[in-house]
Design a protein around this motif. Structure first.
Motif, PDB file in Angstrom:
ATOM      1  N   ASP A 123       0.808  -1.222   0.000  1.00 48.21           N
ATOM      2  CA  ASP A 123       0.000   0.000   0.000  1.00 48.21           C
ATOM      3  C   ASP A 123       0.842   1.273   0.000  1.00 48.21           C
ATOM      4  O   ASP A 123       0.311   2.375   0.012  1.00 48.21           O
ATOM      5  N   ARG A 124       2.174   1.131  -0.027  1.00 51.76           N
ATOM      6  CA  ARG A 124       3.035   2.319  -0.069  1.00 51.76           C
ATOM      7  C   ARG A 124       2.929   2.987  -1.438  1.00 51.76           C
ATOM      8  O   ARG A 124       2.763   2.318  -2.462  1.00 51.76           O
ATOM      9  N   PRO A 125       3.045   4.326  -1.486  1.00 48.69           N
ATOM     10  CA  PRO A 125       2.876   5.041  -2.760  1.00 48.69           C
ATOM     11  C   PRO A 125       4.112   5.081  -3.640  1.00 48.69           C
ATOM     12  O   PRO A 125       4.060   5.556  -4.768  1.00 48.69           O
ATOM     13  N   GLY A 126       5.261   4.579  -3.163  1.00 52.17           N
ATOM     14  CA  GLY A 126       6.518   4.761  -3.900  1.00 52.17           C
ATOM     15  C   GLY A 126       6.596   4.039  -5.222  1.00 52.17           C
ATOM     16  O   GLY A 126       7.321   4.485  -6.128  1.00 52.17           O
ATOM     17  N   LEU A 127       5.920   2.893  -5.367  1.00 52.19           N
ATOM     18  CA  LEU A 127       5.889   2.139  -6.620  1.00 52.19           C
ATOM     19  C   LEU A 127       4.446   1.866  -6.991  1.00 52.19           C
ATOM     20  O   LEU A 127       3.616   1.621  -6.109  1.00 52.19           O
ATOM     21  N   ASP A 128       4.151   1.865  -8.291  1.00 49.89           N
ATOM     22  CA  ASP A 128       2.812   1.462  -8.691  1.00 49.89           C
ATOM     23  C   ASP A 128       2.705  -0.062  -8.647  1.00 49.89           C
ATOM     24  O   ASP A 128       3.710  -0.771  -8.466  1.00 49.89           O
ATOM     25  N   ARG A 129       1.501  -0.568  -8.809  1.00 48.31           N
ATOM     26  CA  ARG A 129       1.303  -2.008  -8.641  1.00 48.31           C
ATOM     27  C   ARG A 129       1.924  -2.820  -9.769  1.00 48.31           C
ATOM     28  O   ARG A 129       2.332  -3.967  -9.567  1.00 48.31           O
ATOM     29  N   ARG A 130       2.006  -2.264 -10.963  1.00 47.29           N
ATOM     30  CA  ARG A 130       2.703  -2.959 -12.046  1.00 47.29           C
ATOM     31  C   ARG A 130       4.154  -3.215 -11.656  1.00 47.29           C
ATOM     32  O   ARG A 130       4.670  -4.326 -11.820  1.00 47.29           O
ATOM     33  N   SER A 131       4.814  -2.178 -11.145  1.00 44.95           N
ATOM     34  CA  SER A 131       6.213  -2.321 -10.743  1.00 44.95           C
ATOM     35  C   SER A 131       6.362  -3.319  -9.616  1.00 44.95           C
ATOM     36  O   SER A 131       7.293  -4.144  -9.599  1.00 44.95           O
ATOM     37  N   ARG A 132       5.455  -3.262  -8.646  1.00 40.57           N
ATOM     38  CA  ARG A 132       5.536  -4.207  -7.523  1.00 40.57           C
ATOM     39  C   ARG A 132       5.335  -5.647  -8.005  1.00 40.57           C
ATOM     40  O   ARG A 132       5.958  -6.578  -7.487  1.00 40.57           O
ATOM     41  N   SER A 133       4.479  -5.834  -9.005  1.00 41.55           N
ATOM     42  CA  SER A 133       4.308  -7.177  -9.549  1.00 41.55           C
ATOM     43  C   SER A 133       5.585  -7.664 -10.225  1.00 41.55           C
ATOM     44  O   SER A 133       5.968  -8.828 -10.080  1.00 41.55           O
ATOM     45  N   CYS A 134       6.267  -6.789 -10.976  1.00 40.46           N
ATOM     46  CA  CYS A 134       7.535  -7.179 -11.605  1.00 40.46           C
ATOM     47  C   CYS A 134       8.562  -7.610 -10.559  1.00 40.46           C
ATOM     48  O   CYS A 134       9.243  -8.634 -10.714  1.00 40.46           O
ATOM     49  N   VAL A 135       8.675  -6.809  -9.495  1.00 40.68           N
ATOM     50  CA  VAL A 135       9.628  -7.131  -8.426  1.00 40.68           C
ATOM     51  C   VAL A 135       9.252  -8.452  -7.765  1.00 40.68           C
ATOM     52  O   VAL A 135      10.113  -9.319  -7.501  1.00 40.68           O
ATOM     53  N   LEU A 139      -0.032  -5.809 -16.245  1.00 42.00           N
ATOM     54  CA  LEU A 139       1.004  -6.401 -17.084  1.00 42.00           C
ATOM     55  C   LEU A 139       0.361  -7.266 -18.160  1.00 42.00           C
ATOM     56  O   LEU A 139      -0.603  -7.991 -17.894  1.00 42.00           O
ATOM     57  N   THR A 140       0.891  -7.197 -19.357  1.00 47.68           N
ATOM     58  CA  THR A 140       0.416  -8.065 -20.426  1.00 47.68           C
ATOM     59  C   THR A 140       1.200  -9.377 -20.392  1.00 47.68           C
ATOM     60  O   THR A 140       2.284  -9.449 -19.792  1.00 47.68           O
ATOM     61  N   PRO A 141       0.686 -10.436 -21.044  1.00 41.98           N
ATOM     62  CA  PRO A 141       1.477 -11.673 -21.119  1.00 41.98           C
ATOM     63  C   PRO A 141       2.861 -11.446 -21.718  1.00 41.98           C
ATOM     64  O   PRO A 141       3.840 -12.070 -21.271  1.00 41.98           O
ATOM     65  N   ALA A 142       2.963 -10.562 -22.707  1.00 41.29           N
ATOM     66  CA  ALA A 142       4.269 -10.293 -23.308  1.00 41.29           C
ATOM     67  C   ALA A 142       5.224  -9.661 -22.293  1.00 41.29           C
ATOM     68  O   ALA A 142       6.424  -9.983 -22.260  1.00 41.29           O
ATOM     69  N   GLU A 143       4.708  -8.779 -21.441  1.00 39.19           N
ATOM     70  CA  GLU A 143       5.563  -8.155 -20.419  1.00 39.19           C
ATOM     71  C   GLU A 143       5.967  -9.157 -19.347  1.00 39.19           C
ATOM     72  O   GLU A 143       7.107  -9.136 -18.851  1.00 39.19           O
ATOM     73  N   ILE A 144       5.066 -10.058 -18.983  1.00 37.95           N
ATOM     74  CA  ILE A 144       5.414 -11.109 -18.021  1.00 37.95           C
ATOM     75  C   ILE A 144       6.517 -11.995 -18.597  1.00 37.95           C
ATOM     76  O   ILE A 144       7.461 -12.387 -17.888  1.00 37.95           O
ATOM     77  N   LYS A 145       6.421 -12.316 -19.877  1.00 40.26           N
ATOM     78  CA  LYS A 145       7.472 -13.111 -20.523  1.00 40.26           C
ATOM     79  C   LYS A 145       8.820 -12.409 -20.406  1.00 40.26           C
ATOM     80  O   LYS A 145       9.846 -13.045 -20.111  1.00 40.26           O
ATOM     81  N   GLU A 146       8.834 -11.080 -20.625  1.00 43.96           N
ATOM     82  CA  GLU A 146      10.098 -10.344 -20.529  1.00 43.96           C
ATOM     83  C   GLU A 146      10.656 -10.365 -19.108  1.00 43.96           C
ATOM     84  O   GLU A 146      11.878 -10.468 -18.905  1.00 43.96           O
ATOM     85  N   VAL A 147       9.783 -10.267 -18.100  1.00 43.22           N
ATOM     86  CA  VAL A 147      10.232 -10.342 -16.701  1.00 43.22           C
ATOM     87  C   VAL A 147      10.883 -11.691 -16.430  1.00 43.22           C
ATOM     88  O   VAL A 147      11.955 -11.776 -15.804  1.00 43.22           O
ATOM     89  N   LEU A 148      10.269 -12.779 -16.930  1.00 43.73           N
ATOM     90  CA  LEU A 148      10.813 -14.112 -16.679  1.00 43.73           C
ATOM     91  C   LEU A 148      12.107 -14.344 -17.456  1.00 43.73           C
ATOM     92  O   LEU A 148      13.024 -15.030 -16.970  1.00 43.73           O
ATOM     93  N   LEU A 149      12.210 -13.784 -18.669  1.00 38.10           N
ATOM     94  CA  LEU A 149      13.462 -13.879 -19.407  1.00 38.10           C
ATOM     95  C   LEU A 149      14.588 -13.141 -18.681  1.00 38.10           C
ATOM     96  O   LEU A 149      15.732 -13.615 -18.605  1.00 38.10           O
ATOM     97  N   GLN A 150      14.265 -11.961 -18.142  1.00 36.94           N
ATOM     98  CA  GLN A 150      15.253 -11.213 -17.356  1.00 36.94           C
ATOM     99  C   GLN A 150      15.665 -12.012 -16.132  1.00 36.94           C
ATOM    100  O   GLN A 150      16.848 -12.068 -15.773  1.00 36.94           O
ATOM    101  N   ALA A 151      14.678 -12.641 -15.493  1.00 34.47           N
ATOM    102  CA  ALA A 151      14.986 -13.451 -14.310  1.00 34.47           C
ATOM    103  C   ALA A 151      15.862 -14.638 -14.671  1.00 34.47           C
ATOM    104  O   ALA A 151      16.703 -15.070 -13.857  1.00 34.47           O
ATOM    105  N   ALA A 152      15.683 -15.195 -15.864  1.00 34.95           N
ATOM    106  CA  ALA A 152      16.503 -16.344 -16.273  1.00 34.95           C
ATOM    107  C   ALA A 152      17.979 -15.976 -16.304  1.00 34.95           C
ATOM    108  O   ALA A 152      18.848 -16.798 -15.966  1.00 34.95           O
TER     109      ALA A 152
END
Length: 441
Positions: free
Chosen positions: A363-375, A401-414
């Motif tokens: 609930d902190r305002p420093g990051l939006d929820r999209r960013s928090r989901s990526c983290v 987040l779109t499926p394409a953006e989720i894919k990019e997050v997982l590729l980065q994590a790899a």
């Protein structure tokens, strides 16, 4: 089409300039043309004001993220026109705007009609799921299924031109504005505030409405002190289109007999403005010559108000805020299951999660929820926590987040967390994305 300021809405007037103003609010996915059959009669008594939701009917695609924001835009539009006091009738999403007006701006409202409305529209999960489908597949799946939500089967079969008009109306809506409206309805909940609605209210519902039916209507009547219920036989959700004569008659009766006029304003509720504001109008979309043929008004069942216990407001608390955020992000079904499975041993842990992870951090305002989901997705992959990944993948889709953006997050994590960990995450994500983005049959 004329340009409109970002804080106003596309609108049109019908009826005498010196008559009291009556506003007609549209349902999600529709345009002001859903009221075409009511306007000829209503405009004999009132100056009828109709508006389009953002991105609907050719209106500028400026999404409104909440019912409150949309209501503020409506009031800004009316302020520019010198309209201070008015009657209001709203269908579905338009009904949510009506409740917001009654609760937050009662001095502006003379009388209220809520059509196919509810103090809470379904569940937050349902509307966020709809947003995920639109974000992934566009509006076509929603458009094709609209007639079965809006009309009875017999009416849809007998009126193919109107059915196709409904499909095209949704299909031509701006997807981003539609998603924002879904998010607004997901967050809308005034069940505990109905007792503060202080204007005469007509609650009108189709007998066969499977979206916001008679049960939801009775909740409104039970909670609003001065409310009456009218059930229109042979109608589903878009009752002004399916039973136009019955709805028109009920609105005329209600607004003729239940119009509160304050002592300190003119009877029309209008004041002069320094400079005239040109009304915004868009070319009417191709549609059947008669939107809905005149229908024989069926007998209307009217029910008197009933008493209800008022719900009190909870005190501000990190747990309360955390539970709200947790439900918005993970969904009611997931949270309900987690809380239901808690016992004397694990209950404190669930409270800890809700209060601190969700009430203090998410609930902190420093990051939006999209960013928090990526983290969060990256951290779960790094820790090998695939058992926790599925609900947060669903949350990421709800958070935009779109499926394409989720894919990019997982590729980065790899790259940074390891291929084996990302491989397991891709298996989970593939299944979740398939389930969440498949349009309904």
């Amino acid at each position: 089409m004329s340009e409109t300021p970002p804080n106003t809405l596309q609108y049109r007037f019908d009826g005498p300039e010196d008559a009291p103003v009556l506003i007609l609010g549209p349902s999600l996915g529709t345009t002001w043309h859903m009221w075409d059959r009511q306007v000829p009669e209503l405009s004999q008594h009132w100056r009828v004001f109709r508006f389009d939701l953002p991105g609907h009917g050719g209106a500028p695609a400026r999404p409104a993220g909440s019912v409150t924001e949309l209501t503020q835009r409506l009031l800004a539009t009316l302020d520019g026109l010198g309209v201070q006091r008015f009657g209001y009738a709203g269908c579905a999403f338009g009904g949510a705007v009506g409740m917001e007006l009654a609760l937050r701006h009662p001095e502006r409202l003379a009388s209220l009609a809520l059509i196919a409305a509810s103090p809470r529209f379904g569940t937050a999960d349902e509307f966020r799921q709809r947003g995920v489908i639109v974000r992934t597949n566009g509006l076509d799946p929603i458009a094709r299924s609209s007639p079965e939500r809006w009309f009875t089967g017999g009416y849809a079969a007998a009126q193919p031109a109107i059915t196709e008009w409904a499909v095209q109306m949704v299909r031509t809506t701006d997807p981003g504005c539609y998603i924002a409206a879904c998010e607004a309805l997901a967050a809308f909940d005034v069940r505990g505030e109905l007792g503060r609605v202080g204007v005469p209210t007509l609650v009108l519902v189709g007998s066969d409405d499977q979206v916001t039916g008679p049960a939801e209507a009775r909740t409104l009547v039970a909670g609003i002190p001065d409310a009456r219920l009218a059930v229109v036989p042979g109608a589903s959700h878009l009752v002004p289109v399916e039973q136009p004569a019955a709805v028109t008659d009920l609105l005329v009766r209600h607004f003729t007999t239940a119009w509160q006029t304050p002592h300190d304003t003119a009877s029309t509720g209008q004041i002069p403005v320094p400079a005239p504001v040109a009304p915004v109008a868009s070319p009417a979309p191709a549609q059947p010559a008669a939107l809905a043929p005149p229908a024989q008004a069926a007998p209307i069942a009217e029910i008197a108000p009933a008493a209800v216990e008022r719900q009190g407001q909870g005190r501000p608390d990190p747990y309360d805020a955390g539970l709200k955020v947790r439900r918005e992000v993970l969904g009611d079904a997931h949270v309900d299951q987690a809380l239901a499975q808690a016992d004397e041993f694990s209950g404190d842990f669930q409270e800890f999660l809700t209060r601190y992870a969700w009430g203090e951090i998410w609930d902190r305002p420093g990051l939006d929820r999209r960013s928090r989901s990526c983290v969060t997705l990256t951290a779960l992959v790094a820790g090998g926590h695939t058992d926790e990944l599925a609900p947060h993948l669903r949350a990421a889709l709800r958070n935009g987040l779109t499926p394409a953006e989720i894919k990019e997050v997982l590729l980065q994590a790899a790259v940074y967390c390891g291929v084996p960990a990302a491989s397991g995450a891709f298996r989970v994500a593939q299944q979740v994305v398939r389930e969440e983005t498949t349009p309904p049959e």
